[in-house]
Design a protein around this motif. Structure first.
Motif, PDB file in Angstrom:
ATOM      1  N   ASN A  69       0.824  -1.219   0.000  1.00  0.00           N
ATOM      2  CA  ASN A  69       0.000   0.000   0.000  1.00  0.00           C
ATOM      3  C   ASN A  69       0.855   1.266   0.000  1.00  0.00           C
ATOM      4  O   ASN A  69       2.044   1.232   0.307  1.00  0.00           O
TER       5      ASN A  69
ATOM      6  N   THR B 154      -3.081   0.317  14.401  1.00  0.00           N
ATOM      7  CA  THR B 154      -3.577  -0.317  13.175  1.00  0.00           C
ATOM      8  C   THR B 154      -2.964   0.362  11.947  1.00  0.00           C
ATOM      9  O   THR B 154      -2.566  -0.314  10.994  1.00  0.00           O
ATOM     10  N   ILE B 155      -2.849   1.673  12.002  1.00  0.00           N
ATOM     11  CA  ILE B 155      -2.223   2.414  10.888  1.00  0.00           C
ATOM     12  C   ILE B 155      -0.744   2.029  10.790  1.00  0.00           C
ATOM     13  O   ILE B 155      -0.218   1.828   9.684  1.00  0.00           O
TER      14      ILE B 155
ATOM     15  N   SER C  60       0.645  -0.825  11.688  1.00  0.00           N
ATOM     16  CA  SER C  60       0.712  -2.178  11.109  1.00  0.00           C
ATOM     17  C   SER C  60       0.402  -2.172   9.626  1.00  0.00           C
ATOM     18  O   SER C  60       1.003  -2.907   8.847  1.00  0.00           O
ATOM     19  N   LEU C  61      -0.538  -1.332   9.260  1.00  0.00           N
ATOM     20  CA  LEU C  61      -0.941  -1.202   7.847  1.00  0.00           C
ATOM     21  C   LEU C  61       0.235  -0.700   7.003  1.00  0.00           C
ATOM     22  O   LEU C  61       0.552  -1.250   5.951  1.00  0.00           O
ATOM     23  N   GLU C  62       0.908   0.326   7.513  1.00  0.00           N
ATOM     24  CA  GLU C  62       2.051   0.896   6.788  1.00  0.00           C
ATOM     25  C   GLU C  62       3.230  -0.077   6.715  1.00  0.00           C
ATOM     26  O   GLU C  62       3.983  -0.075   5.752  1.00  0.00           O
TER      27      GLU C  62
ATOM     28  N   TYR D 272      -0.510  -5.872   8.301  1.00  0.00           N
ATOM     29  CA  TYR D 272      -1.960  -6.032   8.460  1.00  0.00           C
ATOM     30  C   TYR D 272      -2.673  -5.730   7.150  1.00  0.00           C
ATOM     31  O   TYR D 272      -2.420  -4.698   6.504  1.00  0.00           O
ATOM     32  N   THR D 273      -3.544  -6.637   6.761  1.00  0.00           N
ATOM     33  CA  THR D 273      -4.355  -6.445   5.551  1.00  0.00           C
ATOM     34  C   THR D 273      -5.706  -5.898   5.986  1.00  0.00           C
ATOM     35  O   THR D 273      -6.437  -6.569   6.715  1.00  0.00           O
ATOM     36  N   PRO D 274      -6.036  -4.678   5.560  1.00  0.00           N
ATOM     37  CA  PRO D 274      -7.295  -4.088   6.054  1.00  0.00           C
ATOM     38  C   PRO D 274      -8.530  -4.715   5.420  1.00  0.00           C
ATOM     39  O   PRO D 274      -8.440  -5.350   4.361  1.00  0.00           O
TER      40      PRO D 274
ATOM     41  N   ALA E  49     -10.265  -0.071   3.834  1.00  0.00           N
ATOM     42  CA  ALA E  49      -9.538   0.347   2.619  1.00  0.00           C
ATOM     43  C   ALA E  49     -10.320   1.448   1.907  1.00  0.00           C
ATOM     44  O   ALA E  49      -9.736   2.445   1.449  1.00  0.00           O
TER      45      ALA E  49
ATOM     46  N   PHE F 212      -4.016   0.478  -2.671  1.00  0.00           N
ATOM     47  CA  PHE F 212      -3.720  -0.924  -2.329  1.00  0.00           C
ATOM     48  C   PHE F 212      -3.566  -1.761  -3.596  1.00  0.00           C
ATOM     49  O   PHE F 212      -4.473  -1.764  -4.433  1.00  0.00           O
TER      50      PHE F 212
ATOM     51  N   ARG G 227      -8.893  -4.496  13.566  1.00  0.00           N
ATOM     52  CA  ARG G 227      -7.653  -5.267  13.762  1.00  0.00           C
ATOM     53  C   ARG G 227      -7.656  -5.928  15.143  1.00  0.00           C
ATOM     54  O   ARG G 227      -7.297  -7.094  15.281  1.00  0.00           O
TER      55      ARG G 227
END
Lengths: 69, 157
Positions: free
Chosen positions: A5, A31-32, A34-36, A40-42, A47, A62, B91
């Motif tokens: 992403n 969560t942000i 982990s996303l970056e 983590y797959t949102p 998304a 994404f 999450r």
């Protein structure tokens, strides 16, 4: 097939902190993070909310790694 | 994460105190019945585990209720929920589901293992009559530890 992403890049472009983005989309800052990191797959909902904040299509933010190669 | 750690450890402490209270009560009943057979009425109860359980339970209830994630939730609603669960966003909900699954799996391993130890229970029943209470509590403690460690590992990934 990992999901990559551009959240970090777009967040910097929009001058948003991780906390700001987290508040805008209703998740925790962790969560942000982990996303970056890509760990983590949102969900589709998250998304789409992120895409709405950055005013970009979801597929611009994404992408499946296979597609980018 | 802090909440999950505090609540999981609190549950473990509560289970241990509960085990000691029940063991103490069971021991009192056994001794009283034995004394009654010989025509003497004796009622000696070790009040300390029960007192500690009550004190810890009250402190834990006040702390947990005050620090609940959803401040709009009333006491009635809050009291019937598991406090270890932290599902602030999607999450965390996913991590909680993963940790709960791991805890469930731990039950399917620890319970049969502890059941096997009951083969030998008649051998040490006299020395440790309240073993079943501690065996039961151990399965709960193991499940709690598995839940907590899985949650922390998934959260910090």
């Amino acid at each position: 097939m990992p999901l990559v992403n551009r959240v970090k890049e777009l967040r910097a472009r929009h001058h948003l902190t991780q906390g700001d983005l987290a508040a805008k989309v209703g998740v925790t800052r962790q969560t942000i993070i982990s996303l970056e990191k890509g760990s983590y797959t949102p969900s589709l909902m998250l998304a789409m909310q992120i895409a709405r904040v950055f005013e970009e299509p979801v597929e611009f933010i994404f992408t499946i790694e296979e597609e980018t190669e | 994460m802090k909440r999950v750690i505090i609540q999981s450890l609190s549950s473990i402490i509560l289970y241990i105190l509960m085990a000691f209270t029940i063991a103490s009560f069971a021991s009192t009943v056994t001794h009283s019945l034995a004394a009654l057979k010989s025509g003497v009425f004796v009622l000696e109860f070790n009040f300390l585990p029960f007192l500690l359980l009550i004190i810890f339970f009250v402190v834990w209830t006040i702390y947990s209720f005050r620090t609940r994630p959803n401040q709009q939730m009333g006491f009635g609603q809050w009291s019937v929920r598991m406090t270890e669960f932290s599902e602030v966003d999607e999450r965390e909900a996913l991590i909680t589901a993963k940790a709960t699954k791991a805890a469930y799996v731990s039950f399917s391993i620890s319970v049969p293992l502890f059941m096997l130890t009951f083969f030998f229970y008649p051998l040490f029943q006299t020395a440790w009559p309240t073993y079943p209470v501690f065996a039961l509590v151990s399965t709960l403690i193991i499940a709690n530890l598995v839940y907590m460690t899985t949650w922390i590992r998934a959260y910090t990934r």
